[in-house]
Design a protein around this motif. Structure first.
Motif, PDB file in Angstrom:
ATOM      1  N   LEU A   1     -28.763   5.081 -27.798  1.00 38.43           N
ATOM      2  CA  LEU A   1     -28.285   3.803 -28.320  1.00 38.43           C
ATOM      3  C   LEU A   1     -26.930   3.394 -27.752  1.00 38.43           C
TER       4      LEU A   1
ATOM      5  N   SER B   1     -26.570  -1.239 -26.870  1.00 37.74           N
ATOM      6  CA  SER B   1     -25.853  -1.561 -28.097  1.00 37.74           C
ATOM      7  C   SER B   1     -24.591  -2.343 -27.753  1.00 37.74           C
TER       8      SER B   1
ATOM      9  N   ASN C   1     -24.253   5.330 -33.908  1.00 38.01           N
ATOM     10  CA  ASN C   1     -25.339   5.351 -32.926  1.00 38.01           C
ATOM     11  C   ASN C   1     -25.673   6.778 -32.510  1.00 38.01           C
TER      12      ASN C   1
END
Length: 167
Positions: free
Chosen positions: A102, A108, A115
């Motif tokens: 992520l 992201s 994350n």
């Protein structure tokens, strides 16, 4: 599993999944935490383990990855490009699972600890080691809290990190 980037490998090792890793692209053995060394040994003793990309920043080709016959690729977004192993769709269409961290590239908007925690929990679900994943995340959160509490009254520092990557 083929792992790309250190956090992917460390996640697998921390969850006791070293024996599932057949190649760790870009791994530096000396940088592995001492508590992860037993899992590192499981990984290195795996009869299917490929040492070609260890301690290297060499890009793995799609052809090389195909020859390794992985079941899963755990990587950063940049690992899935024409310069490396190709796109995610190719692998998924050919029965190989993929997971993109992520915090990698533009997956992201913000790179956060949350994350990282979510990645660990997701990998725990994928490999049916959810209890280990949850315990690891709780341990990490406790350490962050311990350090945050211990430094809460200290003056915040501004830091610049420079990393040289060749030219």
């Amino acid at each position: 599993v083929i792992t790309f980037c250190f956090n992917s490998l460390e996640t697998m090792l921390a969850l006791g999944l070293g024996d599932r890793v057949i190649c760790a692209v870009g791994m530096n053995e000396e940088s592995i935490l001492p508590e992860l060394k037993p899992e590192l040994e499981k990984m290195k003793n795996n009869v299917e383990y490929y040492n070609d990309f260890v301690n290297s920043n060499a890009a793995m080709s799609k052809e090389t990855a195909i020859m390794m016959e992985p079941d899963f690729i755990l990587a950063w977004k940049s690992s899935f490009s024409d310069k490396t192993v190709g796109d995610v769709d190719y692998w998924n269409e050919n029965g190989v699972g993929t997971y993109i961290a992520l915090n990698s590239n533009d997956v992201s908007d913000n790179r956060t600890l949350d994350n990282e925690y979510q990645d660990i929990l997701n990998i725990g679900k994928i490999f049916d080691v959810e209890d280990k994943a949850e315990a690891l995340v709780e341990e990490m959160k406790a350490e962050v809290k311990r350090v945050t509490d211990a430094t809460k009254d200290q003056e915040k520092k501004t830091v610049l990190v420079i990393e040289y990557l060749g030219d």
